[in-house]
Design a protein around this motif. Structure first.
Motif, short mmCIF file in Angstrom:
data_model
loop_
_atom_site.label_atom_id
_atom_site.label_comp_id
_atom_site.label_asym_id
_atom_site.label_seq_id
_atom_site.Cartn_x
_atom_site.Cartn_y
_atom_site.Cartn_z
N GLY A 139 4.05 -16.26 8.92
CA GLY A 139 3.30 -17.42 8.19
C GLY A 139 3.53 -18.65 8.59
N VAL A 140 3.12 -19.81 7.64
CA VAL A 140 3.43 -21.15 7.95
C VAL A 140 4.70 -21.38 6.90
CG1 VAL A 140 2.67 -23.51 8.12
CG2 VAL A 140 1.26 -21.49 8.63
N GLY A 141 5.75 -22.48 7.52
CA GLY A 141 6.75 -22.55 6.53
C GLY A 141 6.33 -23.11 5.31
N GLY A 142 7.02 -22.76 4.31
CA GLY A 142 6.57 -22.91 2.97
C GLY A 142 5.69 -21.99 2.25
N GLN A 143 5.26 -21.14 3.04
CA GLN A 143 4.34 -19.89 2.20
C GLN A 143 5.22 -18.84 1.74
OE1 GLN A 143 1.58 -18.79 5.66
NE2 GLN A 143 -0.22 -19.55 4.16
N GLY A 144 6.33 -18.79 1.48
CA GLY A 144 6.91 -17.87 0.90
C GLY A 144 7.07 -16.57 1.46
N THR A 145 7.48 -16.63 3.01
CA THR A 145 7.95 -15.27 3.68
C THR A 145 9.14 -14.68 3.13
OG1 THR A 145 8.79 -16.88 5.42
CG2 THR A 145 6.44 -16.02 5.51
N LEU A 146 10.13 -15.74 2.77
CA LEU A 146 11.58 -15.24 2.59
C LEU A 146 11.58 -14.44 1.27
CD1 LEU A 146 13.86 -18.11 2.97
CD2 LEU A 146 13.27 -16.24 4.73
N LEU A 147 10.86 -14.92 0.24
CA LEU A 147 10.81 -13.92 -0.96
C LEU A 147 10.27 -12.59 -0.60
CD1 LEU A 147 10.78 -14.03 -4.26
CD2 LEU A 147 8.46 -14.50 -4.21
N THR A 148 9.13 -12.72 0.15
CA THR A 148 8.47 -11.40 0.27
C THR A 148 9.24 -10.22 1.14
OG1 THR A 148 6.49 -12.89 0.64
CG2 THR A 148 6.14 -10.50 1.33
N SER A 149 9.77 -10.92 2.17
CA SER A 149 10.85 -10.17 2.74
C SER A 149 12.04 -9.51 2.07
CB SER A 149 11.46 -10.98 4.09
OG SER A 149 12.21 -11.93 3.67
N ARG A 150 12.39 -10.30 0.89
CA ARG A 150 13.35 -9.84 0.11
C ARG A 150 12.99 -8.56 -0.68
NH1 ARG A 150 16.60 -15.61 -0.44
NH2 ARG A 150 17.17 -15.27 1.64
N ILE A 151 11.78 -8.87 -1.09
CA ILE A 151 11.11 -7.74 -1.85
C ILE A 151 11.05 -6.46 -1.05
CG2 ILE A 151 9.17 -6.89 -3.01
CD1 ILE A 151 8.48 -9.72 -3.99
N LEU A 152 10.71 -6.58 0.45
CA LEU A 152 10.61 -5.45 1.13
C LEU A 152 11.98 -5.08 1.58
CD1 LEU A 152 8.11 -6.98 3.52
CD2 LEU A 152 7.75 -4.76 2.49
N GLY A 153 13.02 -5.73 1.52
CA GLY A 153 14.47 -5.18 1.60
C GLY A 153 14.88 -4.40 0.47
N GLY A 154 14.57 -5.04 -0.53
CA GLY A 154 14.79 -4.32 -2.05
C GLY A 154 14.03 -2.82 -2.14
N ILE A 155 12.87 -2.71 -1.79
CA ILE A 155 11.97 -1.61 -1.68
C ILE A 155 13.06 -0.36 -0.69
CG2 ILE A 155 10.29 -1.84 0.14
CD1 ILE A 155 9.90 -0.17 -3.40
N ALA A 156 13.30 -0.97 0.52
CA ALA A 156 13.84 -0.17 1.25
C ALA A 156 15.36 0.42 0.84
CB ALA A 156 14.33 -0.61 2.67
N ILE A 157 15.87 -0.30 -0.02
CA ILE A 157 17.24 0.26 -0.79
C ILE A 157 16.83 1.10 -1.60
CG2 ILE A 157 19.12 -0.57 -2.27
CD1 ILE A 157 19.65 -2.80 -0.29
N GLU A 158 15.74 0.83 -2.41
CA GLU A 158 15.14 1.57 -3.65
C GLU A 158 15.12 2.76 -2.93
OE1 GLU A 158 15.14 0.82 -6.99
OE2 GLU A 158 14.12 2.55 -7.44
N GLY A 159 14.51 3.10 -1.78
CA GLY A 159 14.07 4.39 -1.19
C GLY A 159 15.44 4.95 -0.64
N GLY A 160 16.68 4.36 -0.51
CA GLY A 160 17.89 4.90 -0.09
C GLY A 160 18.04 4.84 1.30
#
Lengths: 579, 192
Positions: B10-31
């Motif tokens: 995306g473009v800087g400022g569009q919130g890619t970091l928040l989105t990637s953190r949720i993806l990281g969280g779901i991977a941990i949730e899945g073990g």
């Protein structure tokens, strides 16, 4: 089972410091190291500060260590240059409480002005270097660094790279080692580095490095993985991950300590593999030493000195494998730019109008070198704008700098710019310095500094007044102007560049991204009044685009309502509306 | 399981970091083991930004390389085109149908390409959403990225309940309600 958490490399380093019982941390922000201090500051047991520069930060950590507590200082790779004065000598002094310097290199230069390799500095300074390869190791290696710091009486560098610092991985949390402070012992021969004492310490330093190199054979952070022995890699840090990804069956010697090198371990590994490769980003630090011992290996003959590595790069260089992928599409570049509503854009618009050249510095405002502004013509290092302008004036005379100014941010001014300004005053310099004061260290993500009135811990503190500071140097002509006051700025720049003295114009307006800095209005085009002159487009605000008919559109989700475009329009074809 | 490779561009400022953190969280949730790689600093200032998420049994390399992405989430059309060669042949592109002109286009040095999504659809599985319009309908244009994530989530391995739990744990407390709504909206669009 203990708690597991996903952590940024930098967050894991902070956790490692906390678990190691660190009590004092000092730093100056710099990508990719900034988040270390931001996370350290969250632990109540650690005193953490932003120092004005890396030299000061290092000396703070040295003092803490001398007094008997474990301390940490963190910085980006170019910060190590600023800190190198105390670093080279504390290497002689050694430590009382453990002392760790975290140095973050930036292969690929995501946010830096050069690609220097901290391992080269560490070799020159005779300081051991530990290099982790993921978040989990980052935490554990920091703790190990404190152990060897105290055991071998030496400061230790933990070297990271952008990819490690800004990658997240799973970390297992441990408890804090609540160790007793070591007692302070008066030891002038060890702690006062004057020639007579330093000569003796230099012998200690050489012996210590030899001991570390020998003992490295048994360090658990140096790890040998024997698999297929027809190919062996010596590697460390993030490049280890690329080896594992690209060649999972190869044998690997993964060095956790990259200086001094554990020679015996390397010789043993080299003798057991048929073909030996050294896979290290940036300089051939490991390779040159291994080759100097007469060991045959391949490194920079096939692996580049530049940029970041990857598994694909390894496969291409070693196996000649071209991945089966399409070429990248030929698309317009999207370089970083000043944000919509950025006060620097307003200042640069004035400088551009007046055809002024700017000697630049390090910060968001370096982006004034990018089209369409292209006002900033030089940028070397932190604080350099003022001194380079002074050098030009001394070389070519005072008339030469009448269409030049120096531009420097508030945080950078306090970092080292102040020294350069002192020099201008002392040496009868002529020139105009613009301090672009946006009340924060913006580029690295909004850190406080000595003129913001807040500490790293979020406490209210004395706010250094930049105006008074400049005045105190004896500069008569110091002015404060709002960065968005186009007319006021234009007059001030015109007036001061004529003057045959040192002048300072402080351009004030908070960074548009700073929390709590909300513009109450937005700008909106009035197409029926638009004469299609393009004046509003000249500053290159990303929120404004030109329509096919020559009128403009303003993206209301991007516009921050700074009013710069409105101020430039002579036909009232842009109006302010409520946000 | 083979390591899954997700890329967010995306473009800087569009919130890619928040989105990637949720993806990281779901991977941990899945073990799973998981690694994320992000971009901070200068590149974030309105520049082209990329974050990588990889999860599986054990993950070594923290970056996704060309031709390896199972899912490419693009918050902007031009950025989808810029990074499409990272997508596997059978990978899926989730694209926010929005145009943000880069400075090179604004200043007339380059042309913004026409018909990007149509072109990408010829060779890839593409799911598009005008997330900005949808987000404005929800009353907060900032949550457009969570709508896009919801759409991507509908084509990934985890249950909706797992996702919602991670969203709630990741976003700022005050914004849980609007972000959950945004996620559910994206999920519904994705399941259609």
């Amino acid at each position: 089972m203990s708690e597991k958490k996903i952590m940024l490399g930098n967050e894991a380093i902070a956790r490692g410091a906390w678990e190691a019982g660190v009590k004092v941390s000092a730093a100056y922000p710099g990508t990719p190291s900034t988040e270390i201090s931001e996370n350290v500051a969250l632990y109540d047991e650690i005193y953490a500060e932003w120092s004005p520069n890396e030299k000061v930060a290092t000396e703070v950590a040295i003092g803490a260590s001398m007094s008997g507590v474990r301390s940490m200082v963190s910085m980006k790779h170019v910060g190590v240059n600023v800190a190198s004065d105390p670093l080279y000598t504390v290497a002689y002094i050694g430590v009382n409480g453990g002392l760790v310097m975290v140095a973050a290199d930036d292969p690929g230069m995501y946010s830096s002005q050069n690609e220097q390799d901290t391992r080269c500095v560490a070799r020159a300074a005779q300081v051991p270097v530990i290099e982790p390869a993921d978040s989990s190791e980052a935490k554990e290696f920091v703790k190990f660094a404190y152990d060897i710091s105290e055991k071998y009486d030496t400061p230790v560098i933990v070297r990271t790279t952008t990819r490690l610092a800004h990658s997240q991985g799973i970390v297992e949390l441990c408890d804090r080692d609540n160790r007793e402070d070591r007692p302070y012992v008066k030891d002038i021969k060890k702690n006062v580095m004057m020639p007579g004492n330093a000569k003796l310490r230099h012998i200690v330093v050489e012996d210590r490095m030899k001991a570390l190199a020998a003992d490295g054979y048994d360090f658990p952070i140096n790890k040998v993985e024997y698999n297929d022995t027809s190919i062996g890699f010596i590697t460390s840090g993030i490049p280890y991950q690329y080896v594992k990804e690209a060649m999972p069956n190869a044998s690997v010697l993964k060095l956790g300590m990259v200086h001094p090198l554990p020679k015996k371990l390397i010789e043993e590994f080299a003798s057991k593999v048929d073909k030996l490769y050294i896979f290290e980003e940036l300089e051939p630090v490991i390779e040159e030493q291994v080759k100097s011992w007469g060991i045959k290996c391949v490194g920079k003959e096939i692996f580049t000195l530049q940029g970041e590595y990857s598994a694909t790069l390894l496969k291409k260089a070693l196996l000649g494998q071209q991945p089966d992928v399409k070429e990248a599409a030929d698309v317009p570049a999207r370089p970083p730019i000043l944000c919509p509503g950025c006060p620097h854009r307003s200042v640069y618009t004035v400088l551009k109008k007046l055809k002024i050249h700017a000697a630049g510095d390090i910060g968001c405002y370096t982006l004034g070198a990018v089209p369409p502004l292209s006002v900033v013509e030089t940028s070397v290092c932190m604080g350099s704008s003022i001194s380079t302008l002074h050098g030009m004036e001394k070389a070519k005379g005072k008339d030469y700098v009448k269409d030049w100014v120096a531009v420097i941010g508030d945080s950078t001014f306090l970092h080292t710019g102040i020294n350069s300004l002192m020099n201008m005053v002392y040496n009868k310099g002529v020139g105009t310095v613009l301090i672009l004061d946006n009340s924060t260290t913006a580029m690295t993500g909004h850190q406080d500094h000595a003129a913001t009135g807040k500490t790293l811990k979020g406490e209210t503190t004395y706010m250094i007044n930049i105006y008074n500071l400049c005045k105190s140097l004896g500069i008569e002509h110091v002015y404060e102007v709002s960065s968005f006051d186009l007319e006021g700025l234009e007059n001030a720049v015109k007036e001061e560049t004529k003057r045959e003295e040192v002048s300072v114009i402080i351009c004030k307006a908070p960074c548009v991204l700073l929390k709590g800095n909300v513009f109450k209005t937005k700008c909106e085009p009035v197409p029926e009044k638009c004469k299609k002159c393009g004046a509003c487009l000249r500053p290159g605000c990303p929120a404004i685009t030109k329509n096919e008919d020559g009128t403009i559109s303003i993206d209301d989700t991007m516009c921050n309502g700074c009013g710069l475009c409105k101020g430039l329009c002579k036909f009232d074809a842009i109006k302010e509306v409520e946000a | 399981m083979q390591t899954k490779n997700i890329m967010i561009v995306g473009v800087g400022g569009q919130g890619t970091l928040l989105t990637s953190r949720i993806l990281g969280g779901i991977a941990i949730e899945g073990g799973y083991d998981v690694k994320l790689s992000e971009v901070h600093g200068m590149a974030q200032r309105g520049g082209s930004v990329v974050t990588f998420v990889r999860y599986g049994e054990t993950v070594a390399e923290p970056i996704v390389e060309e031709g390896q992405a199972d899912v490419l989430i693009a918050f902007e059309r031009l950025e989808a085109l810029r990074y499409i060669h990272f997508l596997k042949k059978d990978g899926v592109l989730i694209v926010n149908d929005q145009k943000i002109e880069p400075i090179t286009v604004v200043t007339g040095m380059a042309q913004y390409p026409e018909g990007i999504i149509e072109k990408l659809e010829e060779e890839h599985k593409v799911l598009k959403v005008d997330a900005m319009t949808e987000a404005k309908k929800l009353g907060n244009s900032k949550v457009f990225n969570i709508i896009v994530l919801g759409l991507a989530a509908a084509h990934m391995d985890f249950t909706k309940e797992q996702w919602i739990k991670v969203v709630e744990n990741t976003v700022p407390k005050k914004t849980i309600e609007i972000n959950t709504k945004a996620f559910e909206l994206g999920w519904e669009i994705g399941k259609k």
